[in-house]
Scaffold this motif. Sequence first.
Motif, PDB file in Angstrom:
ATOM      1  N   MET A  29       0.838  -1.190   0.000  1.00  0.00           N
ATOM      2  CA  MET A  29       0.000   0.000   0.000  1.00  0.00           C
ATOM      3  C   MET A  29       0.876   1.245   0.000  1.00  0.00           C
ATOM      4  N   LYS A  30       0.595   2.172  -0.894  1.00  0.00           N
ATOM      5  CA  LYS A  30       1.428   3.362  -1.042  1.00  0.00           C
ATOM      6  C   LYS A  30       1.094   4.412   0.016  1.00  0.00           C
ATOM      7  N   LYS A  31       2.142   5.101   0.464  1.00  0.00           N
ATOM      8  CA  LYS A  31       1.967   6.069   1.544  1.00  0.00           C
ATOM      9  C   LYS A  31       1.591   7.439   0.999  1.00  0.00           C
ATOM     10  N   VAL A  32       0.685   8.109   1.712  1.00  0.00           N
ATOM     11  CA  VAL A  32       0.315   9.490   1.433  1.00  0.00           C
ATOM     12  C   VAL A  32       0.875  10.370   2.538  1.00  0.00           C
ATOM     13  N   SER A  33       1.521  11.458   2.154  1.00  0.00           N
ATOM     14  CA  SER A  33       1.969  12.454   3.115  1.00  0.00           C
ATOM     15  C   SER A  33       0.955  13.592   3.131  1.00  0.00           C
ATOM     16  N   VAL A  34       0.283  13.744   4.251  1.00  0.00           N
ATOM     17  CA  VAL A  34      -0.693  14.813   4.424  1.00  0.00           C
ATOM     18  C   VAL A  34      -0.003  15.970   5.143  1.00  0.00           C
ATOM     19  N   ILE A  35      -0.066  17.148   4.551  1.00  0.00           N
ATOM     20  CA  ILE A  35       0.655  18.317   5.056  1.00  0.00           C
ATOM     21  C   ILE A  35      -0.358  19.383   5.477  1.00  0.00           C
ATOM     22  N   ILE A  36      -0.324  19.744   6.755  1.00  0.00           N
ATOM     23  CA  ILE A  36      -1.222  20.780   7.275  1.00  0.00           C
ATOM     24  C   ILE A  36      -0.395  21.972   7.746  1.00  0.00           C
ATOM     25  N   PRO A  37      -0.387  23.086   7.009  1.00  0.00           N
ATOM     26  CA  PRO A  37       0.231  24.313   7.518  1.00  0.00           C
ATOM     27  C   PRO A  37      -0.634  24.875   8.644  1.00  0.00           C
ATOM     28  N   VAL A  38       0.010  25.296   9.723  1.00  0.00           N
ATOM     29  CA  VAL A  38      -0.750  25.750  10.885  1.00  0.00           C
ATOM     30  C   VAL A  38      -0.322  27.170  11.259  1.00  0.00           C
ATOM     31  N   TYR A  39      -1.294  28.067  11.239  1.00  0.00           N
ATOM     32  CA  TYR A  39      -1.060  29.441  11.692  1.00  0.00           C
ATOM     33  C   TYR A  39      -2.395  30.052  12.109  1.00  0.00           C
ATOM     34  N   GLY A  40      -2.554  30.294  13.402  1.00  0.00           N
ATOM     35  CA  GLY A  40      -3.725  31.000  13.889  1.00  0.00           C
ATOM     36  C   GLY A  40      -5.041  30.292  13.677  1.00  0.00           C
ATOM     37  N   VAL A  41      -5.075  28.980  13.898  1.00  0.00           N
ATOM     38  CA  VAL A  41      -6.307  28.213  13.641  1.00  0.00           C
ATOM     39  C   VAL A  41      -6.715  27.412  14.874  1.00  0.00           C
ATOM     40  N   GLU A  42      -6.512  27.958  16.062  1.00  0.00           N
ATOM     41  CA  GLU A  42      -6.772  27.188  17.277  1.00  0.00           C
ATOM     42  C   GLU A  42      -8.237  26.766  17.409  1.00  0.00           C
TER      43      GLU A  42
ATOM     44  N   HIS B 263      -2.948   4.393   5.339  1.00  0.00           N
ATOM     45  CA  HIS B 263      -1.490   4.412   5.202  1.00  0.00           C
ATOM     46  C   HIS B 263      -1.024   5.823   4.840  1.00  0.00           C
ATOM     47  N   PHE B 264      -0.931   6.655   5.858  1.00  0.00           N
ATOM     48  CA  PHE B 264      -0.487   8.030   5.646  1.00  0.00           C
ATOM     49  C   PHE B 264       0.374   8.484   6.820  1.00  0.00           C
ATOM     50  N   GLU B 265       1.152   9.516   6.558  1.00  0.00           N
ATOM     51  CA  GLU B 265       1.805  10.261   7.625  1.00  0.00           C
ATOM     52  C   GLU B 265       1.185  11.655   7.630  1.00  0.00           C
ATOM     53  N   LEU B 266       1.126  12.270   8.799  1.00  0.00           N
ATOM     54  CA  LEU B 266       0.522  13.582   8.929  1.00  0.00           C
ATOM     55  C   LEU B 266       1.572  14.565   9.433  1.00  0.00           C
ATOM     56  N   LEU B 267       1.980  15.466   8.555  1.00  0.00           N
ATOM     57  CA  LEU B 267       3.005  16.455   8.877  1.00  0.00           C
ATOM     58  C   LEU B 267       2.316  17.776   9.201  1.00  0.00           C
ATOM     59  N   ILE B 268       2.394  18.173  10.446  1.00  0.00           N
ATOM     60  CA  ILE B 268       1.829  19.443  10.894  1.00  0.00           C
ATOM     61  C   ILE B 268       2.956  20.469  10.915  1.00  0.00           C
ATOM     62  N   ILE B 269       2.834  21.491  10.081  1.00  0.00           N
ATOM     63  CA  ILE B 269       3.893  22.486   9.946  1.00  0.00           C
ATOM     64  C   ILE B 269       3.531  23.721  10.765  1.00  0.00           C
ATOM     65  N   ASP B 270       4.242  23.907  11.860  1.00  0.00           N
ATOM     66  CA  ASP B 270       4.034  25.082  12.711  1.00  0.00           C
ATOM     67  C   ASP B 270       4.731  26.276  12.072  1.00  0.00           C
ATOM     68  N   ASP B 271       3.950  27.148  11.456  1.00  0.00           N
ATOM     69  CA  ASP B 271       4.495  28.321  10.764  1.00  0.00           C
ATOM     70  C   ASP B 271       4.581  29.501  11.735  1.00  0.00           C
ATOM     71  N   ALA B 272       5.190  29.221  12.909  1.00  0.00           N
ATOM     72  CA  ALA B 272       5.296  30.211  13.985  1.00  0.00           C
ATOM     73  C   ALA B 272       3.917  30.722  14.385  1.00  0.00           C
ATOM     74  N   SER B 273       2.994  29.792  14.591  1.00  0.00           N
ATOM     75  CA  SER B 273       1.631  30.164  14.948  1.00  0.00           C
ATOM     76  C   SER B 273       1.599  30.878  16.292  1.00  0.00           C
ATOM     77  N   PRO B 274       0.902  32.022  16.376  1.00  0.00           N
ATOM     78  CA  PRO B 274       0.942  32.836  17.598  1.00  0.00           C
ATOM     79  C   PRO B 274      -0.071  32.408  18.660  1.00  0.00           C
ATOM     80  N   ASP B 275      -0.920  31.429  18.357  1.00  0.00           N
ATOM     81  CA  ASP B 275      -1.970  31.063  19.306  1.00  0.00           C
ATOM     82  C   ASP B 275      -1.720  29.662  19.867  1.00  0.00           C
TER      83      ASP B 275
END
Length: 347
Positions: A1-14, A31-43
């Motif tokens: 099974m092929k892997k999916v990389s799910v990318i969530i940019p995060v900024y001010g979405v609390e 079958h996925f990995e979840l990459l949460i990208i903290d874009d220097a979120s202020p909250d």
Amino acid sequence: MKKVSVIIPVYGVENYIAATVQSVLDQTYKHFELLIIDDASPDRSIEICQQLTDARIKIIHQANRGLAGARNTGIRHAQGEYLAFLDGDDLWSPQKLEKHMTHLENSPAVGVSFSRSSFIDEAGKSLGTYQMPKLKEITTPYLLGRNPVGNGSAALIRREVFEAIKFQDNLHGTVEDFYFDEHFRRAEDLECWIRISIQTNWQIEGIPEALTLYRVSSGGLSANIPQQSDAWEKVIEKTRSYAPEIVTQWETLARAYHLQYLARNAVRLQDGSMAVKLINRALATNWHILLKEPRPMLLTLAAAYFLWLLPQSLYSSIEAVALKRTGASQKHRILQDQLLEHQEGST
């Protein structure tokens, strides 16, 4: 099974991020990995993410680079053969990844698979309206004036597509690979899709189900019409730098379609004067759009002038008549929502 990389940019979405992440964890395709990208979120967004214990989640911190920069960071860290992006306030239906994977596995020429989107409000309640874009035969001239993908949470993309369009630059003190252009704080999606259509042979194709729930907020990026216009002009200028013949041939028609789209946004924002100016500019730029796609053009023209000329009470009455004729629910606000449905992507 092929892997999916799910990318969530995060900024001010609390207020939204917990539900957004949960919509990924609830996917039927596991079958996925979840990459949460903290874009220097202020909250408290990242604090909320840190409370989640799923082993597939990885949180990556960076100085603020904007949406395009956060996506690029995610791509550089991704290990999957397929990549998907989900904005921190949007949601996915549970079968989204599974259905896109089936689409791509059965369509070897397709590099970007996207879905239709359903609009939700800030509370997550359905607005009863949808992005209903063109799904197939999406060409470069079409993309110059319209964005059928619609939003950054709608697509699943093969890793090979990004490898084919990457470029190197030194924007942050070291030479890095770039995929989305970080010079764009708006329209970075459209710029990327155009580059894919020109620089690769991969097809962009949609599936007819509304698998993305796109949140419409009062402070969203789409609310500022002059900034949308400026962003589109910058996309055209960048495209002109490497594909001048294509831009020369299609620029006026593309600009007319974009002005039509902006006029629809002005109607949605209840700015009749702006809507009339924009739709008139669209016709003056290239009147052939009236012949090519008469229905959305006439809808936009009528809505703009009605909103501009009529008292609000009378305009609302016309909406009610349209609702009655279509048999739709009152809350759908048909006259405006038909304009909101991104009919620039319809056939």
